[in-house]
Design a protein around this motif. Structure first.
Motif, short mmCIF file in Angstrom:
data_model
loop_
_atom_site.label_atom_id
_atom_site.label_comp_id
_atom_site.label_asym_id
_atom_site.label_seq_id
_atom_site.Cartn_x
_atom_site.Cartn_y
_atom_site.Cartn_z
N GLY A 117 -5.70 3.03 -8.39
CA GLY A 117 -6.30 4.34 -8.53
C GLY A 117 -6.38 5.09 -7.22
O GLY A 117 -7.27 5.91 -7.02
N ARG A 118 -5.45 4.81 -6.30
CA ARG A 118 -5.42 5.45 -4.98
C ARG A 118 -4.03 5.97 -4.68
O ARG A 118 -3.06 5.50 -5.26
N MET A 119 -3.96 6.89 -3.75
CA MET A 119 -2.67 7.39 -3.29
C MET A 119 -2.00 6.34 -2.41
O MET A 119 -2.68 5.56 -1.74
N ALA A 120 -0.69 6.33 -2.41
CA ALA A 120 0.06 5.41 -1.56
C ALA A 120 -0.14 5.79 -0.10
O ALA A 120 -0.26 6.97 0.25
N MET A 139 0.13 1.14 -6.17
CA MET A 139 -1.14 1.82 -5.92
C MET A 139 -1.68 2.54 -7.14
O MET A 139 -2.88 2.79 -7.23
N ARG A 140 -0.85 2.85 -8.12
CA ARG A 140 -1.39 3.51 -9.32
C ARG A 140 -2.36 2.59 -10.06
O ARG A 140 -3.28 3.05 -10.72
N PHE A 141 -2.23 1.26 -9.88
CA PHE A 141 -3.16 0.31 -10.49
C PHE A 141 -4.47 0.23 -9.71
O PHE A 141 -5.47 -0.25 -10.22
N TYR A 147 0.81 -1.21 0.00
CA TYR A 147 0.00 0.00 0.00
C TYR A 147 0.85 1.27 0.00
O TYR A 147 0.38 2.32 -0.42
N ASN A 166 3.64 1.55 -1.72
CA ASN A 166 4.37 1.57 -2.99
C ASN A 166 3.55 2.31 -4.05
O ASN A 166 2.48 1.87 -4.45
N GLU A 167 4.07 3.45 -4.49
CA GLU A 167 3.33 4.27 -5.46
C GLU A 167 3.09 3.55 -6.78
O GLU A 167 2.03 3.73 -7.41
N GLU A 168 4.02 2.74 -7.23
CA GLU A 168 3.85 1.98 -8.48
C GLU A 168 2.71 0.98 -8.37
O GLU A 168 1.93 0.80 -9.30
#
Length: 53
Positions: A36-39, A32-34, A26, A28-30
């Protein structure tokens, strides 16, 4: 605890024992982009997302 199993896989309810592993995903920005939420910024935020407290 909900448990569903067969000879190849075991599914169980998420618990606080899973927090470290879930935080690593949760936060990890990479990843969480899948979703559709902020890390997540901390473990407390992950707990809120999972248990909706």
């Amino acid at each position: 605890m909900l448990l569903l199993a067969n000879n190849k896989i075991i599914l169980r309810s998420i618990s606080e024992k899973d927090l470290d592993g879930l935080f690593s995903l949760y936060a990890n920005e990479e990843v969480m982009r899948f979703f559709g939420r902020m890390a997540a910024k901390n473990k407390q935020e992950v707990l809120k997302r999972i248990f909706r407290t």
